[in-house]
Scaffold this motif. Structure first.
Motif, PDB file in Angstrom:
ATOM      1  N   VAL A   5       0.924  -1.213  -0.093  1.00 21.74           N
ATOM      2  CA  VAL A   5       0.011   0.058  -0.027  1.00 21.74           C
ATOM      3  C   VAL A   5       0.784   1.282  -0.033  1.00 21.74           C
ATOM      4  CG1 VAL A   5      -1.810   1.360   1.245  1.00 21.74           C
ATOM      5  CG2 VAL A   5      -1.665  -1.259   1.421  1.00 21.74           C
ATOM      6  N   ILE A   6       0.541   2.265  -0.821  1.00 27.90           N
ATOM      7  CA  ILE A   6       1.553   3.393  -0.816  1.00 27.90           C
ATOM      8  C   ILE A   6       0.591   4.559  -0.587  1.00 27.90           C
ATOM      9  CG2 ILE A   6       2.942   2.587  -2.732  1.00 27.90           C
ATOM     10  CD1 ILE A   6       1.866   4.473  -4.818  1.00 27.90           C
ATOM     11  N   LEU A   7       1.270   5.496  -0.022  1.00 27.46           N
ATOM     12  CA  LEU A   7       0.561   6.824   0.185  1.00 27.46           C
ATOM     13  C   LEU A   7       1.021   7.959  -1.449  1.00 27.46           C
ATOM     14  CD1 LEU A   7       1.511   7.574   3.724  1.00 27.46           C
ATOM     15  CD2 LEU A   7      -0.658   7.249   2.814  1.00 27.46           C
ATOM     16  N   ALA A   8       0.224   7.714  -1.974  1.00 30.44           N
ATOM     17  CA  ALA A   8       0.568   8.317  -3.566  1.00 30.44           C
ATOM     18  C   ALA A   8       0.798   9.840  -3.365  1.00 30.44           C
ATOM     19  CB  ALA A   8      -0.424   8.060  -4.329  1.00 30.44           C
ATOM     20  N   LEU A   9       1.696  10.294  -3.964  1.00 33.32           N
ATOM     21  CA  LEU A   9       2.176  11.718  -3.933  1.00 33.32           C
ATOM     22  C   LEU A   9       1.961  12.159  -5.486  1.00 33.32           C
ATOM     23  CD1 LEU A   9       5.367  11.975  -1.895  1.00 33.32           C
ATOM     24  CD2 LEU A   9       3.485  12.927  -1.493  1.00 33.32           C
ATOM     25  N   ALA A  10       2.134  11.195  -6.386  1.00 31.95           N
ATOM     26  CA  ALA A  10       1.848  11.552  -7.764  1.00 31.95           C
ATOM     27  C   ALA A  10       1.238  10.336  -8.332  1.00 31.95           C
ATOM     28  CB  ALA A  10       3.502  11.642  -8.323  1.00 31.95           C
ATOM     29  N   ALA A  11       0.620  10.670  -9.744  1.00 33.23           N
ATOM     30  CA  ALA A  11      -0.035   9.765 -10.599  1.00 33.23           C
ATOM     31  C   ALA A  11       0.490  10.113 -12.000  1.00 33.23           C
ATOM     32  CB  ALA A  11      -1.636  10.121 -10.562  1.00 33.23           C
ATOM     33  N   ASP A  12       1.011   9.086 -12.642  1.00 31.95           N
ATOM     34  CA  ASP A  12       1.731   9.233 -13.846  1.00 31.95           C
ATOM     35  C   ASP A  12       2.516  10.322 -13.720  1.00 31.95           C
ATOM     36  OD1 ASP A  12       0.385   7.195 -15.038  1.00 31.95           O
ATOM     37  OD2 ASP A  12      -1.146   8.244 -15.889  1.00 31.95           O
ATOM     38  N   GLY A  13       3.520  10.334 -12.958  1.00 31.22           N
ATOM     39  CA  GLY A  13       4.503  11.326 -12.923  1.00 31.22           C
ATOM     40  C   GLY A  13       4.103  12.731 -12.396  1.00 31.22           C
ATOM     41  N   GLU A  14       2.964  13.227 -12.414  1.00 29.63           N
ATOM     42  CA  GLU A  14       2.519  14.376 -11.898  1.00 29.63           C
ATOM     43  C   GLU A  14       2.204  14.341 -10.337  1.00 29.63           C
ATOM     44  OE1 GLU A  14       2.438  16.915 -14.128  1.00 29.63           O
ATOM     45  OE2 GLU A  14       3.491  15.865 -15.426  1.00 29.63           O
ATOM     46  N   PRO A  15       2.470  15.423  -9.672  1.00 31.65           N
ATOM     47  CA  PRO A  15       2.121  15.485  -8.444  1.00 31.65           C
ATOM     48  C   PRO A  15       0.535  15.522  -8.166  1.00 31.65           C
ATOM     49  CG  PRO A  15       3.997  16.992  -9.011  1.00 31.65           C
ATOM     50  CD  PRO A  15       3.478  16.490  -9.941  1.00 31.65           C
ATOM     51  N   LEU A  16       0.272  14.969  -7.093  1.00 29.58           N
ATOM     52  CA  LEU A  16      -1.393  15.115  -6.918  1.00 29.58           C
ATOM     53  C   LEU A  16      -1.687  16.059  -6.239  1.00 29.58           C
ATOM     54  CD1 LEU A  16      -2.063  11.342  -5.618  1.00 29.58           C
ATOM     55  CD2 LEU A  16      -2.660  12.192  -7.884  1.00 29.58           C
ATOM     56  N   SER A  17      -2.637  16.984  -6.992  1.00 31.08           N
ATOM     57  CA  SER A  17      -3.262  18.317  -6.376  1.00 31.08           C
ATOM     58  C   SER A  17      -4.457  17.660  -5.511  1.00 31.08           C
ATOM     59  CB  SER A  17      -3.332  19.280  -7.254  1.00 31.08           C
ATOM     60  OG  SER A  17      -4.595  18.958  -8.101  1.00 31.08           O
ATOM     61  N   VAL A  18      -5.029  18.864  -4.807  1.00 31.09           N
ATOM     62  CA  VAL A  18      -6.119  18.553  -4.124  1.00 31.09           C
ATOM     63  C   VAL A  18      -7.520  18.040  -5.235  1.00 31.09           C
ATOM     64  CG1 VAL A  18      -8.161  19.667  -2.849  1.00 31.09           C
ATOM     65  CG2 VAL A  18      -5.731  19.740  -2.055  1.00 31.09           C
ATOM     66  N   ARG A  19      -7.305  18.856  -6.220  1.00 30.99           N
ATOM     67  CA  ARG A  19      -8.225  18.468  -7.261  1.00 30.99           C
ATOM     68  C   ARG A  19      -8.210  17.144  -8.004  1.00 30.99           C
ATOM     69  NH1 ARG A  19      -8.788  22.994 -11.884  1.00 30.99           N
ATOM     70  NH2 ARG A  19     -10.080  23.653 -10.366  1.00 30.99           N
ATOM     71  N   ASP A  20      -6.905  16.618  -8.018  1.00 33.78           N
ATOM     72  CA  ASP A  20      -6.582  15.212  -8.345  1.00 33.78           C
ATOM     73  C   ASP A  20      -6.450  14.028  -7.518  1.00 33.78           C
ATOM     74  OD1 ASP A  20      -6.209  16.193 -11.005  1.00 33.78           O
ATOM     75  OD2 ASP A  20      -4.195  16.836 -10.185  1.00 33.78           O
ATOM     76  N   GLN A  21      -7.251  14.373  -6.337  1.00 38.63           N
ATOM     77  CA  GLN A  21      -7.350  13.319  -4.986  1.00 38.63           C
ATOM     78  C   GLN A  21      -6.294  13.390  -4.154  1.00 38.63           C
ATOM     79  OE1 GLN A  21      -8.216  10.271  -7.834  1.00 38.63           O
ATOM     80  NE2 GLN A  21     -10.367   9.972  -7.064  1.00 38.63           N
ATOM     81  N   GLY A  22      -5.398  14.480  -4.258  1.00 36.75           N
ATOM     82  CA  GLY A  22      -4.259  14.616  -3.478  1.00 36.75           C
ATOM     83  C   GLY A  22      -4.367  15.396  -2.307  1.00 36.75           C
ATOM     84  N   PRO A  23      -3.387  15.868  -1.572  1.00 41.17           N
ATOM     85  CA  PRO A  23      -2.016  15.743  -2.012  1.00 41.17           C
ATOM     86  C   PRO A  23      -1.339  14.103  -1.507  1.00 41.17           C
ATOM     87  CG  PRO A  23      -2.195  16.704   0.317  1.00 41.17           C
ATOM     88  CD  PRO A  23      -3.806  16.722  -0.270  1.00 41.17           C
ATOM     89  N   LEU A  24      -2.198  13.376  -0.906  1.00 38.60           N
ATOM     90  CA  LEU A  24      -1.849  12.105  -0.625  1.00 38.60           C
ATOM     91  C   LEU A  24      -3.290  11.191  -0.736  1.00 38.60           C
ATOM     92  CD1 LEU A  24      -0.073  12.405   2.776  1.00 38.60           C
ATOM     93  CD2 LEU A  24       0.871  11.841   0.681  1.00 38.60           C
ATOM     94  N   PHE A  25      -2.990   9.881  -1.543  1.00 40.86           N
ATOM     95  CA  PHE A  25      -3.995   9.027  -1.807  1.00 40.86           C
ATOM     96  C   PHE A  25      -3.481   7.680  -1.270  1.00 40.86           C
ATOM     97  CE2 PHE A  25      -6.944   8.025  -5.764  1.00 40.86           C
ATOM     98  CZ  PHE A  25      -7.901   7.206  -5.248  1.00 40.86           C
ATOM     99  N   VAL A  26      -4.279   7.044  -0.674  1.00 41.86           N
ATOM    100  CA  VAL A  26      -4.021   5.431  -0.155  1.00 41.86           C
ATOM    101  C   VAL A  26      -4.417   4.669  -1.303  1.00 41.86           C
ATOM    102  CG1 VAL A  26      -4.345   3.819   1.601  1.00 41.86           C
ATOM    103  CG2 VAL A  26      -4.290   6.216   2.409  1.00 41.86           C
ATOM    104  N   ILE A  27      -3.476   4.126  -1.741  1.00 41.44           N
ATOM    105  CA  ILE A  27      -3.529   3.279  -2.986  1.00 41.44           C
ATOM    106  C   ILE A  27      -3.061   1.803  -2.786  1.00 41.44           C
ATOM    107  CG2 ILE A  27      -2.771   2.912  -5.582  1.00 41.44           C
ATOM    108  CD1 ILE A  27      -4.583   4.795  -5.269  1.00 41.44           C
ATOM    109  N   TYR A  28      -3.991   1.004  -2.791  1.00 36.78           N
ATOM    110  CA  TYR A  28      -3.517  -0.530  -2.809  1.00 36.78           C
ATOM    111  C   TYR A  28      -3.395  -1.077  -4.081  1.00 36.78           C
ATOM    112  CZ  TYR A  28      -5.738  -0.854   1.915  1.00 36.78           C
ATOM    113  OH  TYR A  28      -6.099  -0.885   3.250  1.00 36.78           O
ATOM    114  N   PRO A  29      -2.331  -2.209  -4.291  1.00 39.82           N
ATOM    115  CA  PRO A  29      -2.155  -2.632  -5.435  1.00 39.82           C
ATOM    116  C   PRO A  29      -3.098  -3.672  -6.010  1.00 39.82           C
ATOM    117  CG  PRO A  29      -0.985  -4.020  -3.801  1.00 39.82           C
ATOM    118  CD  PRO A  29      -1.879  -2.850  -3.162  1.00 39.82           C
TER     119      PRO A  29
END
Length: 170
Positions: A120-144
């Motif tokens: 499980v990661i605390l995603a900071l980025a999606a496809d190389g782009e930092p996650l913003s609040v608009r993009d479900q960031g700044p952190l997103f709990v991602i399971y594999p």
């Protein structure tokens, strides 16, 4: 003579081990805007009895990528960020569950075991782009999800908190 040398060497090794352990437990104060606060049953703090992290501090932790589908995205996404267990280790977490809370107040209880049993990661980025609040960031709990299809269930999906701002360990 050999015993004295062995004893001196042992003392040096113990001393170096203690120094390394104390360095591992050090947590600098954030220099940028705080995006995550971890509190509760933790042994390593940097602001009172909490551990505050800015983006740079989280990015400085060893990073992990997960390439997976989610119900919230049309395509497979490469999420990047520290493994959850790496964060738990950084704060010396001592509990068995976490209350993970989002910016909008949504919260989910996640067993600490999830972070140890799955990548499980605390995603900071999606496809190389930092996650913003608009993009479900700044952190997103991602399971594999793609690597472990059994994780694609309602319970685990409810633990996939986005816009994470706080984790309380108990």
């Amino acid at each position: 003579m050999f015993n004295r040398f062995a004893r001196s060497l042992g003392i040096c090794v113990i001393g170096l081990g203690a120094l390394a352990a104390s360095d591992a437990l050090a947590l600098d104060a954030p220099s940028g805007p705080v995006i995550l606060v971890v509190s509760g049953a933790i042994g390593t703090t940097n602001v009172g009895d909490e551990a505050h992290f800015d983006r740079a501090m989280l990015a400085a932790l060893p990073q992990h990528d997960t390439l997976t589908h989610t119900p919230w995205h049309d395509d497979r996404i490469r999420f990047s960020g520290p493994l959850g267990r790496t964060l738990l280790q950084a704060v010396d977490a001592r509990g068995s569950r976490m209350r993970v809370t989002a910016l909008n107040g949504y919260a989910s209880t996640i067993p600490v075991a999830d972070f140890h049993e799955h990548d499980v990661i605390l995603a900071l980025a999606a496809d190389g782009e930092p996650l913003s609040v608009r993009d479900q960031g700044p952190l997103f709990v991602i399971y594999p999800f793609d690597d472990e299809p059994d994780l694609s269930n309602k319970l685990i999906l409810s633990r996939s908190v986005w816009q994470v701002e706080r984790i309380v360990i108990d």
